[in-house]
Design an enzyme around this catalytic site. Structure first.
Site, PDB file in Angstrom:
ATOM      1  N   THR A   1      -8.682   0.195 -10.224  1.00  0.00           N
ATOM      2  CA  THR A   1      -8.119  -1.001  -9.593  1.00  0.00           C
ATOM      3  C   THR A   1      -8.272  -2.193 -10.529  1.00  0.00           C
ATOM      4  O   THR A   1      -9.133  -2.216 -11.395  1.00  0.00           O
ATOM      5  CB  THR A   1      -8.845  -1.269  -8.256  1.00  0.00           C
ATOM      6  OG1 THR A   1      -8.774  -0.099  -7.448  1.00  0.00           O
ATOM      7  CG2 THR A   1      -8.250  -2.437  -7.499  1.00  0.00           C
TER       8      THR A   1
ATOM      9  N   SER B 163     -10.190  -0.944   0.518  1.00  0.00           N
ATOM     10  CA  SER B 163     -11.235  -1.978   0.493  1.00  0.00           C
ATOM     11  C   SER B 163     -10.796  -3.212  -0.276  1.00  0.00           C
ATOM     12  O   SER B 163     -11.583  -4.156  -0.429  1.00  0.00           O
ATOM     13  CB  SER B 163     -12.512  -1.420  -0.148  1.00  0.00           C
ATOM     14  OG  SER B 163     -13.006  -0.323   0.572  1.00  0.00           O
TER      15      SER B 163
ATOM     16  N   ASP C 216      -7.779   8.414  -0.344  1.00  0.00           N
ATOM     17  CA  ASP C 216      -8.403   7.293   0.363  1.00  0.00           C
ATOM     18  C   ASP C 216      -8.361   7.501   1.874  1.00  0.00           C
ATOM     19  O   ASP C 216      -8.981   6.756   2.622  1.00  0.00           O
ATOM     20  CB  ASP C 216      -7.725   5.967   0.002  1.00  0.00           C
ATOM     21  CG  ASP C 216      -8.574   5.134  -0.936  1.00  0.00           C
ATOM     22  OD1 ASP C 216      -9.663   5.591  -1.341  1.00  0.00           O
ATOM     23  OD2 ASP C 216      -8.164   4.006  -1.270  1.00  0.00           O
TER      24      ASP C 216
ATOM     25  N   GLU D 225      -5.964   3.901  -7.332  1.00  0.00           N
ATOM     26  CA  GLU D 225      -7.128   4.528  -6.703  1.00  0.00           C
ATOM     27  C   GLU D 225      -8.194   4.854  -7.731  1.00  0.00           C
ATOM     28  O   GLU D 225      -8.818   3.942  -8.228  1.00  0.00           O
ATOM     29  CB  GLU D 225      -6.744   5.737  -5.861  1.00  0.00           C
ATOM     30  CG  GLU D 225      -7.568   5.853  -4.554  1.00  0.00           C
ATOM     31  CD  GLU D 225      -8.946   6.437  -4.706  1.00  0.00           C
ATOM     32  OE1 GLU D 225      -9.105   7.485  -5.339  1.00  0.00           O
ATOM     33  OE2 GLU D 225      -9.888   5.842  -4.152  1.00  0.00           O
TER      34      GLU D 225
ATOM     35  N   ARG E  96       0.836  -1.198   0.000  1.00  0.00           N
ATOM     36  CA  ARG E  96       0.000   0.000   0.000  1.00  0.00           C
ATOM     37  C   ARG E  96       0.875   1.254   0.000  1.00  0.00           C
ATOM     38  O   ARG E  96       1.940   1.301   0.622  1.00  0.00           O
ATOM     39  CB  ARG E  96      -0.873  -0.005   1.252  1.00  0.00           C
ATOM     40  CG  ARG E  96      -1.893   1.113   1.340  1.00  0.00           C
ATOM     41  CD  ARG E  96      -2.938   1.015   0.257  1.00  0.00           C
ATOM     42  NE  ARG E  96      -4.146   1.787   0.585  1.00  0.00           N
ATOM     43  CZ  ARG E  96      -5.074   2.113  -0.299  1.00  0.00           C
ATOM     44  NH1 ARG E  96      -4.934   1.747  -1.560  1.00  0.00           N
ATOM     45  NH2 ARG E  96      -6.153   2.774   0.063  1.00  0.00           N
TER      46      ARG E  96
ATOM     47  N   GLY F 220     -13.199  -2.242  -7.653  1.00  0.00           N
ATOM     48  CA  GLY F 220     -14.528  -1.686  -7.452  1.00  0.00           C
ATOM     49  C   GLY F 220     -14.664  -0.737  -6.288  1.00  0.00           C
ATOM     50  O   GLY F 220     -15.768  -0.512  -5.798  1.00  0.00           O
TER      51      GLY F 220
END
Length: 578
Positions: free
Chosen positions: A398, A463, A438, A418, A110, A483
Site C-alpha cells: 500500500t 484498514s 482481505d 494488498e 475498492r 501498513g
C-alpha cells in the site's frame, strides 16, 4: 443488502447545502460547510512515497493543475516506480476537499469480488481455510481493480487538465526507464514467490534469475502501451477492450479456481461516492472513509475514547502509550465483529461513533493497568447483528500521498494492491492485486457467518485510513499511511502527536510507533525511544513485542503560519512545494 453508510454529523457547521445538490447527483454523498473566511494559501504542496511520483504531481501543480489532477499523475508514476505497493491493478480510497464549494467528498475505489465468487472460495475439502500462499499467489485472489475508475471520477469532478496530459509523464518514464530504488530492490529480493509467473519474473529478475539491483535501469514498454490506451480512451478503456481482456486472461491463466474475474465483472465495476465518517476531537473534526474500509470508523473510535483523557498533559511516554493501546484494543474488537462492506452487511455505523457509547467504552480503560483482550461492545443499532468476528489480517502492499493546490483544494489518498507485489500476476505491464484475501477466508465461525466473508460483487474490508482533519470548517491536516491493519494505529498515533502534543508533521511521523491490534502483544517500533518504554509498559501489564513497523505516513499541516509537510523516513517519501 444494507443501506449506504451514513454520515456522523459532528457539529452545526456541517450541513448538506444547496451546492451539494448541484452537478453529478452527489447530494447524498457530500459534506458541506457554512461559509467561513478561508486562510491564505501558498502555491501548494505534495508529499508522496517516491521522489519521481512527488515531482510528477508537483509539475502538474506548477502548470496550474488541481489537486485532483496531481493525484492522477502521482498514482500513475507510483505504479511504475513503486509497483510493489500500488497501481492500476489495485484499489484506492480518496478524500477530496473542494475549496470553492466547501465540500468534502470521498470516493470508494475498492476492488470487488467476481460475481461468481462464493464464501467457499478459500476453503479446502476438509472445511478449513486454505493456507496463505495457496490462497494469495495467483489469479484466484484478484479482485476487480478500482483505482482507474476512482481516479476517473475524481478527475471528472475536479480535474482542470486533460486526462491524457496527466498520464504523459508516466508514459515517458516507462519508455525511457527509471532507476530501481533501494526499497524496490530490497522488496524484490525479499518477496516470496515473485518468480512464480513468467511475465513477473522477466520484469523483476534479470536473465540469470537474479533480483534487479538498486540503480538498475528498468523500462516498462508494456505499461507505457497500457497508459497510451488509457490516455486515448479515458478511464473506461481499462474496463472494456484489450486491457480488460489482459486482466481476465492473466487471472485465469494463473488461478486454480474457476470463478475468476470475467469481462462482465470488469465492465460492471463502479467507483462509489460515499459519505465521510467524521469524529469530533479537541475542537477538530477528524474525517475519513467509511465502509468498506474500517479505517475511518476505527480511528474515530480510538480518538473518541481518548478524548476522555488529557493526553497533552502526559506527553509522549508510557502513560500515554498505555492509554492509546487500551483504546486501540477496544476499537479493534469492534472492528473485527461489526465492520465489512455496508452494502452487504447491516452495520451499526452511526452507533460505533455514538458519543455515549464511546464514553462507556472509555470507562473500561484503567489508566493504571492493562486489560485483557477486549471484547466487542454493543453500540446503538447492533441489536440484531448476528455475524461472527473476522480474522482477516491485511498486509502492506500500500502507499499514501497527500496534495494541496494553490486554491486550497486537497486530496488524501491511500492506494493499494494488498500485499507487497499483490498476487504476483502481471497483466499489460502492471501487477494485479490479491485483494480477495482481505476477506476472511474462513466464512463461518462458531456456527455464525462472518460479516467480512467472500460474496460475489462484495468489497473486502480494508484498514486504509486517508484522513482530512477540519478546523473551523476547513482543512487543517491531511494524513494517511500504508501498513495493513496497523494503518489505523499509525494514523491514530500521528493524529494524537499533532493535535494533542503539538508536534510538527515530521516530528509526529518520526515518532516511534506503538500499535495494539487486540492480540496478545503491544507492538513497539524497534530502535526508537518508544521501544525504550518496554519496561515501563510491561509494568502496566502489557505483553510487548518489539519489531520493525514500516509505515509510510505522509502529511500536510495547514497552519495559520503556512504549510508544513512530513514524509516517512521509513520509506522513500519526500515533501515538495513549488
Amino acid at each position: 443488502m444494507a443501506q449506504d453508510p451514513g454520515r456522523n454529523v459532528t457539529s452545526g457547521r456541517m450541513r448538506l447545502g444547496a451546492r451539494c445538490a448541484a452537478g453529478v447527483a452527489l447530494a447524498a454523498a457530500l459534506l458541506c460547510f457554512a461559509a467561513l473566511p478561508v486562510a491564505a494559501r501558498s502555491d501548494g504542496m505534495v508529499a508522496a512515497a517516491n521522489p519521481l511520483a512527488a515531482e510528477a504531481g508537483m509539475a502538474v501543480l506548477r502548470d496550474g493543475g488541481s489537486a485532483a489532477d496531481a493525484a492522477v499523475a502521482i498514482q500513475m508514476m507510483l505504479n511504475l516506480v513503486e509497483p510493489q505497493s500500488s497501481g492500476i491493478g489495485g484499489g484506492a480510497f480518496i478524500l477530496h476537499w473542494d475549496a470553492s464549494a466547501r465540500q468534502l467528498l470521498t470516493i470508494d475505489g475498492r476492488e470487488t469480488a467476481p460475481a461468481a465468487a462464493t464464501s467457499a472460495r478459500f476453503v479446502g475439502e476438509d472445511g478449513k481455510k486454505l493456507g496463505w500462499w495457496k490462497s494469495m499467489v495467483g489469479g484466484q485472489s484478484v479482485g476487480v481493480p478500482g483505482t482507474v475508475k476512482s481516479l476517473g471520477v475524481l478527475h471528472q469532478l475536479f480535474g482542470r487538465k486533460s486526462w491524457a496530459t496527466l498520464l504523459a509523464p508516466a508514459i515517458e518514464r516507462a519508455d525511457a526507464g527509471f532507476e530501481v530504488s533501494p526499497r524496490l530492490a530490497s522488496s524484490i529480493e525479499s518477496a516470496k514467490h515473485l518468480d512464480r509467473f513468467e511475465k513477473t519474473r522477466a520484469y523483476f529478475f534479470d536473465a540469470d534469475g537474479k533480483p534487479r539491483a538498486a540503480g538498475t535501469r528498468l523500462r516498462n514498454p508494456a505499461f507505457a502501451g497500457t497508459l497510451r490506451q488509457l490516455a486515448e480512451g479515458g478511464p473506461d478503456a481499462f474496463y472494456r477492450g484489450p486491457i480488460a481482456q489482459a486482466v481476465v486472461d492473466a487471472a485465469a491463466a494463473t488461478s486454480w479456481a474457476t470463478t475468476n474475474i470475467t469481462l462482465a465483472d470488469m465492465a460492471a465495476y463502479r467507483a462509489k461516492v460515499r459519505l465521510p465518517v467524521c469524529q469530533p476531537y479537541r475542537g477538530y473534526d477528524v474525517c475519513g472513509m467509511g465502509p468498506p474500509t474500517s479505517g475511518g470508523l476505527t480511528v474515530g473510535q480510538i480518538l473518541g475514547m481518548l478524548s476522555a483523557f488529557d493526553l497533552g498533559a502526559l506527553g509522549w511516554g508510557p502513560e500515554l502509550v498505555h492509554l492509546l493501546a487500551e483504546a486501540e484494543k477496544l476499537a479493534y474488537a469492534d472492528r473485527a465483529l461489526y465492520m465489512a462492506d455496508a452494502d452487504f452487511v447491516q452495520m451499526p455505523t452511526a452507533g460505533l461513533l455514538d458519543s455515549t457509547y464511546l464514553q462507556e467504552r472509555a470507562a473500561l480503560i484503567d489508566p493504571a493497568k492493562a486489560g485483557p483482550v477486549a471484547q466487542a461492545g454493543n453500540p446503538p443499532g447492533a441489536e440484531n447483528f448476528a455475524w461472527a468476528p473476522s480474522e482477516a489480517p491485511g498486509l502492506v502492499g500500500t502507499s499514501h500521498f497527500v496534495v494541496l493546490d494553490a486554491q486550497g483544494n486537497a486530496v488524501s489518498m491511500t492506494t493499494t494492491i494488498e500485499s507487497g507485489f499483490g498476487s504476483r500476476v502481471m497483466a499489460a505491464g502492471f501487477l494485479l492485486n490479491n485483494e480477495l484475501t482481505d476477506f476472511d477466508r474462513q466464512p463461518e465461525r462458531d456456527g455464525r457467518l462472518v460479516a467480512n466473508r467472500v460474496e460475489g460483487g462484495k468489497r473486502p474490508r480494508s484498514s486504509m485510513s486517508p484522513t482530512i482533519v477540519l478546523r473551523r470548517g476547513e482543512p487543517y491536516l491531511l494524513v494517511g499511511s500504508p501498513g495493513g491493519s496497523r494503518i489505523i494505529g499509525y494514523v491514530a498515533k500521528t493524529l494524537v502527536a499533532i493535535l494533542d502534543l503539538g508536534l510538527s508533521p515530521q516530528e509526529a511521523i518520526d515518532l516511534g510507533h506503538a500499535v495494539h491490534r487486540n492480540g496478545k502483544a503491544l507492538e513497539l517500533e524497534q530502535g526508537t525511544a518508544t521501544a525504550d518504554m518496554a519496561g515501563a509498559l510491561k509494568a502496566f501489564g502489557h505483553e510487548i513485542k518489539t519489531r520493525r513497523l514500516t509505515s509510510g505516513l505522509h502529511a500536510i499541516l495547514l497552519s495559520p503560519d503556512g504549510l508544513e509537510g512530513g514524509a516517512d523516513p521509513r520509506r522513500e517519501g519526500v515533501v515538495l512545494r513549488p
